[in-house]
Motif scaffolding. Structure first.
Motif, PDB file in Angstrom:
ATOM      1  N   VAL A 235       0.969  -1.568  -0.062  1.00 27.23           N
ATOM      2  CA  VAL A 235      -0.059   0.230   0.046  1.00 27.23           C
ATOM      3  C   VAL A 235       0.652   1.099  -0.148  1.00 27.23           C
ATOM      4  CG1 VAL A 235      -2.032  -0.638   1.269  1.00 27.23           C
ATOM      5  CG2 VAL A 235      -0.022   0.180   2.645  1.00 27.23           C
ATOM      6  N   PRO A 236       0.114   2.379  -0.773  1.00 28.78           N
ATOM      7  CA  PRO A 236       1.009   3.637  -0.240  1.00 28.78           C
ATOM      8  C   PRO A 236       1.748   3.794   1.270  1.00 28.78           C
ATOM      9  CG  PRO A 236      -0.600   3.994  -1.613  1.00 28.78           C
ATOM     10  CD  PRO A 236      -1.039   2.330  -0.621  1.00 28.78           C
ATOM     11  N   THR A 237       3.100   4.589   1.415  1.00 29.71           N
ATOM     12  CA  THR A 237       2.525   4.476   2.838  1.00 29.71           C
ATOM     13  C   THR A 237       2.145   5.830   3.522  1.00 29.71           C
ATOM     14  OG1 THR A 237       5.609   4.459   2.150  1.00 29.71           O
ATOM     15  CG2 THR A 237       5.548   5.457   3.886  1.00 29.71           C
ATOM     16  N   GLU A 238       1.577   6.343   3.076  1.00 29.62           N
ATOM     17  CA  GLU A 238       0.756   7.787   3.774  1.00 29.62           C
ATOM     18  C   GLU A 238      -0.539   7.265   4.001  1.00 29.62           C
ATOM     19  OE1 GLU A 238       0.270   8.457  -0.862  1.00 29.62           O
ATOM     20  OE2 GLU A 238       2.005   7.908   0.465  1.00 29.62           O
ATOM     21  N   TYR A 239      -0.498   5.680   3.099  1.00 31.14           N
ATOM     22  CA  TYR A 239      -2.172   5.134   4.201  1.00 31.14           C
ATOM     23  C   TYR A 239      -1.721   4.427   5.010  1.00 31.14           C
ATOM     24  CZ  TYR A 239      -6.030   2.017   4.337  1.00 31.14           C
ATOM     25  OH  TYR A 239      -6.927   1.349   4.328  1.00 31.14           O
ATOM     26  N   LEU A 240      -2.783   4.592   6.224  1.00 30.75           N
ATOM     27  CA  LEU A 240      -2.736   4.754   7.143  1.00 30.75           C
ATOM     28  C   LEU A 240      -3.363   3.402   7.927  1.00 30.75           C
ATOM     29  CD1 LEU A 240      -1.865   5.219  10.272  1.00 30.75           C
ATOM     30  CD2 LEU A 240      -4.249   6.609  10.861  1.00 30.75           C
ATOM     31  N   TRP A 241      -2.267   1.959   7.865  1.00 34.62           N
ATOM     32  CA  TRP A 241      -3.391   0.628   8.678  1.00 34.62           C
ATOM     33  C   TRP A 241      -3.613   1.108   9.137  1.00 34.62           C
ATOM     34  CZ3 TRP A 241      -4.058  -2.980   5.183  1.00 34.62           C
ATOM     35  CH2 TRP A 241      -4.438  -4.489   6.129  1.00 34.62           C
ATOM     36  N   THR A 242      -4.501  -0.155  10.155  1.00 34.83           N
ATOM     37  CA  THR A 242      -5.256   0.389  11.103  1.00 34.83           C
ATOM     38  C   THR A 242      -5.822  -0.996  11.157  1.00 34.83           C
ATOM     39  OG1 THR A 242      -7.092   1.256  10.394  1.00 34.83           O
ATOM     40  CG2 THR A 242      -5.233   2.546  11.466  1.00 34.83           C
ATOM     41  N   GLY A 243      -6.262  -2.170   9.992  1.00 34.18           N
ATOM     42  CA  GLY A 243      -6.489  -3.341  10.057  1.00 34.18           C
ATOM     43  C   GLY A 243      -6.754  -3.772   8.929  1.00 34.18           C
ATOM     44  N   LEU A 244      -7.280  -4.778   8.619  1.00 34.86           N
ATOM     45  CA  LEU A 244      -7.965  -5.225   7.555  1.00 34.86           C
ATOM     46  C   LEU A 244      -9.405  -4.973   7.252  1.00 34.86           C
ATOM     47  CD1 LEU A 244      -7.679  -6.944   4.573  1.00 34.86           C
ATOM     48  CD2 LEU A 244      -8.690  -8.734   6.175  1.00 34.86           C
ATOM     49  N   ASP A 245      -9.971  -4.878   8.372  1.00 35.92           N
ATOM     50  CA  ASP A 245     -11.196  -4.824   8.250  1.00 35.92           C
ATOM     51  C   ASP A 245     -11.617  -2.853   7.932  1.00 35.92           C
ATOM     52  OD1 ASP A 245     -12.154  -6.764   9.291  1.00 35.92           O
ATOM     53  OD2 ASP A 245     -12.290  -6.041  11.341  1.00 35.92           O
ATOM     54  N   ARG A 246     -10.530  -2.456   8.049  1.00 35.61           N
ATOM     55  CA  ARG A 246     -10.838  -0.834   7.858  1.00 35.61           C
ATOM     56  C   ARG A 246     -10.026  -0.710   5.947  1.00 35.61           C
ATOM     57  NH1 ARG A 246      -6.192   3.864   6.666  1.00 35.61           N
ATOM     58  NH2 ARG A 246      -8.056   5.374   5.896  1.00 35.61           N
ATOM     59  N   PHE A 247      -8.956  -2.225   5.765  1.00 32.36           N
ATOM     60  CA  PHE A 247      -8.746  -2.422   4.326  1.00 32.36           C
ATOM     61  C   PHE A 247     -10.035  -2.126   3.151  1.00 32.36           C
ATOM     62  CE2 PHE A 247      -7.013  -4.414   0.747  1.00 32.36           C
ATOM     63  CZ  PHE A 247      -6.374  -3.083   0.260  1.00 32.36           C
ATOM     64  N   LEU A 248     -10.692  -3.473   3.972  1.00 36.49           N
ATOM     65  CA  LEU A 248     -11.936  -3.293   2.988  1.00 36.49           C
ATOM     66  C   LEU A 248     -12.842  -2.901   2.678  1.00 36.49           C
ATOM     67  CD1 LEU A 248     -12.070  -7.179   4.331  1.00 36.49           C
ATOM     68  CD2 LEU A 248     -10.779  -6.995   1.932  1.00 36.49           C
ATOM     69  N   SER A 249     -12.718  -1.771   3.710  1.00 40.26           N
ATOM     70  CA  SER A 249     -14.225  -1.002   3.703  1.00 40.26           C
ATOM     71  C   SER A 249     -13.911   0.137   3.001  1.00 40.26           C
ATOM     72  CB  SER A 249     -14.452  -0.598   4.989  1.00 40.26           C
ATOM     73  OG  SER A 249     -13.554  -0.216   5.567  1.00 40.26           O
ATOM     74  N   ASP A 250     -12.673   0.668   3.265  1.00 40.73           N
ATOM     75  CA  ASP A 250     -11.600   2.096   2.646  1.00 40.73           C
ATOM     76  C   ASP A 250     -10.273   1.843   2.145  1.00 40.73           C
ATOM     77  OD1 ASP A 250     -11.871   4.419   1.885  1.00 40.73           O
ATOM     78  OD2 ASP A 250     -10.818   4.967   3.992  1.00 40.73           O
ATOM     79  N   PRO A 251     -10.340   0.667   1.069  1.00 38.84           N
ATOM     80  CA  PRO A 251      -9.447   0.702   0.675  1.00 38.84           C
ATOM     81  C   PRO A 251      -8.159   1.960  -0.069  1.00 38.84           C
ATOM     82  CG  PRO A 251     -10.102   0.230  -1.398  1.00 38.84           C
ATOM     83  CD  PRO A 251     -11.621   0.209  -0.006  1.00 38.84           C
ATOM     84  N   PRO A 252      -6.554   2.160  -0.687  1.00 32.99           N
ATOM     85  CA  PRO A 252      -6.713   3.032  -1.329  1.00 32.99           C
ATOM     86  C   PRO A 252      -6.256   3.320  -2.192  1.00 32.99           C
ATOM     87  CG  PRO A 252      -4.443   0.995  -0.732  1.00 32.99           C
ATOM     88  CD  PRO A 252      -6.050   1.086   0.264  1.00 32.99           C
ATOM     89  N   GLU A 253      -5.876   4.337  -3.456  1.00 37.23           N
ATOM     90  CA  GLU A 253      -6.763   4.426  -3.897  1.00 37.23           C
ATOM     91  C   GLU A 253      -5.952   2.960  -5.029  1.00 37.23           C
ATOM     92  OE1 GLU A 253      -5.589   7.439  -8.569  1.00 37.23           O
ATOM     93  OE2 GLU A 253      -5.492   7.846  -6.190  1.00 37.23           O
ATOM     94  N   SER A 254      -4.599   2.536  -5.054  1.00 33.38           N
ATOM     95  CA  SER A 254      -3.447   1.752  -5.489  1.00 33.38           C
ATOM     96  C   SER A 254      -3.151   0.233  -4.404  1.00 33.38           C
ATOM     97  CB  SER A 254      -2.679   2.255  -6.144  1.00 33.38           C
ATOM     98  OG  SER A 254      -3.178   3.137  -7.463  1.00 33.38           O
ATOM     99  N   TRP A 255      -3.399  -0.435  -4.473  1.00 31.90           N
ATOM    100  CA  TRP A 255      -2.255  -1.702  -3.801  1.00 31.90           C
ATOM    101  C   TRP A 255      -2.401  -3.015  -4.152  1.00 31.90           C
ATOM    102  CZ3 TRP A 255      -5.216  -6.711  -3.825  1.00 31.90           C
ATOM    103  CH2 TRP A 255      -6.726  -6.550  -3.886  1.00 31.90           C
ATOM    104  N   ALA A 256      -1.392  -3.883  -3.587  1.00 30.14           N
ATOM    105  CA  ALA A 256      -1.274  -5.658  -4.643  1.00 30.14           C
ATOM    106  C   ALA A 256      -1.004  -6.067  -3.537  1.00 30.14           C
ATOM    107  CB  ALA A 256      -0.271  -4.738  -5.961  1.00 30.14           C
TER     108      ALA A 256
END
Length: 405
Positions: A235-256
């Motif tokens: 994920v982009p460095t500026e994206y605040l990772w707080t867990g998978l739940d948040r990622f699935l509901s509000d993912p960054p613009e780009s990820w792999a």
């Protein structure tokens, strides 16, 4: 005449691991188990004939033996699992009136490791082994059977397409990158790599890739397997990772995302037929790379003796920068392979895979066109609207099961 017939009588039976292991190893050594480019399967590191399929939900290994000495002249491996056909089925949701999108799944069988002794080829043994394996597939409810081989393996293609009624289905590419003596930069200032736990990896894959062709429904068994070397999310460095739940509901613009499978503990490879000059040149690159790692010279590992590989699977992502992030994940996988002592990093992708250009590889070691052939095993359709998967056009991506590579 009867004695001669008994002496040449062929028996196909299930492998007896205690009695047949040594004979199967001898047969494997007599057969040149070709792979792509100049690589060929060398040996089963653990001396266990079913090692490569034991992690599948359901598997079988058959041997063909002949004569009073019960010489093993042929082997075949097969496994069965439930996978996605790469299509969607809309069903009413229990929670509201909206339609829920679900992947269409089928019970799929896979044939691998078909070998016949060079002295007993062209006698119909391979065909008998395939037919017997397909009988087991049908008894266990498999709807389709498929196999993979190299484009230039004409005997194998002729056997399956002309005698067993398989059709060419997909033509993915096997991409191979050597593991260098130096570490690969992963640009951690721009991109953050997060290692997911097995439950997180399972959830992410089911949410994002479950409709990809060949996606296995027992993905949980794969990511929890001891050979799985990890699942990694970029994920982009500026994206605040707080867990998978948040990622699935509000993912960054780009990820792999990508997972790694350590094949070193299952089998090894070697490159055959290299000249002395080529071996010496490769050794020179390793010596310079080891002495001057900061130069990051693309050295050639010692692939002329048995070496292990790290297999990458589950490649996926979204956004304009997904290819850049996938490349960073490949660099991270390279460094893992270096720590594990593997000689190469390998992945297999569909010919139209959007992230294919991000995967580093050496053309000389790679295989531009592997061939997957498929056959429908049942005549009737459980749902006439679903059609015949073996006749469907290819999608952009495929999910390559690491247990079957």
């Amino acid at each position: 005449m009867e004695e001669e017939m008994r002496a040449n009588m062929l028996v196909i039976r299930e492998l007896d691991k205690n009695e047949d292991t040594q004979k199967v190893e001898e047969l494997e050594r007599r057969c040149e188990a070709g792979s792509c480019g100049e690589m060929s399967l060398f040996t089963d590191l653990l001396g266990d004939p079913i090692c490569r399929i034991r992690n599948s939900p359901s598997f079988l290994m058959l041997v063909a033996e002949i004569g009073p000495g019960k010489e093993i002249v042929g082997i075949i491996r097969g496994c069965i699992k439930v996978v996605s056909c790469g299509q969607h089925l809309r069903r009413p949701s229990n929670e509201d009136s909206d339609l829920k999108i679900e992947p269409i799944c089928t019970k799929l069988a896979y044939i691998l490791g078909l070998r016949v002794s060079p002295s007993h080829r062209r006698k119909g043994i391979a065909l008998k082994l395939v037919n017997r394996m397909e009988e087991w597939f049908r008894r266990n409810g498999a709807e389709y059977s498929y196999m993979a081989t190299e484009l230039d393996n004409k005997p194998s293609l002729n056997l399956f397409t002309k005698k067993c009624n398989y059709t060419k289905f997909r033509t993915p590419s096997i991409l191979v990158q050597p593991v260098f003596a130096h570490r690969v930069k992963t640009h951690r200032r721009q991109i953050t790599i997060i290692e997911l736990t097995p439950p997180e990896a399972e959830t992410l894959y089911r949410r994002q890739l479950s409709a990809t062709e060949f996606f296995p429904q027992d993905i949980d068994r794969i990511v929890q397997n001891k050979h799985n070397a990890g699942t990694f999310l970029a994920v982009p460095t500026e994206y605040l990772w707080t867990g998978l739940d948040r990622f699935l509901s509000d993912p960054p613009e780009s990820w792999a995302v990508m997972s790694a499978w350590n094949c070193k503990e299952v089998f090894k490879l070697e490159i055959k037929g290299a000249s002395l000059a080529r071996r010496l040149a490769a050794k020179a690159t390793r010596m310079v790379d080891k002495a001057l790692p900061w130069l990051r010279i693309p050295s050639v590992p010692d692939v002329f003796t048995p070496f292990g590989l790290l297999f990458l699977y589950g490649l996926g992502g979204q956004g304009q920068q997904a290819d850049k992030m996938a490349k960073v994940l490949c660099g991270h996988a390279h460094n893992i392979a270096k720590e594990l002592g593997c000689g190469v990093v390998v992945t297999e992708v569909a010919s139209q895979e959007p992230l294919r250009s991000a995967i580093p590889h050496w053309k000389r070691l790679s295989c531009a066109e592997d061939v997957w052939c498929m056959k429908r095993l049942v005549e009737d359709y459980s749902d006439g609207s679903l059609g015949d998967w073996s006749k469907s056009p290819p999608g952009l991506s495929i999910f390559v099961d690491p247990r079957e590579f």
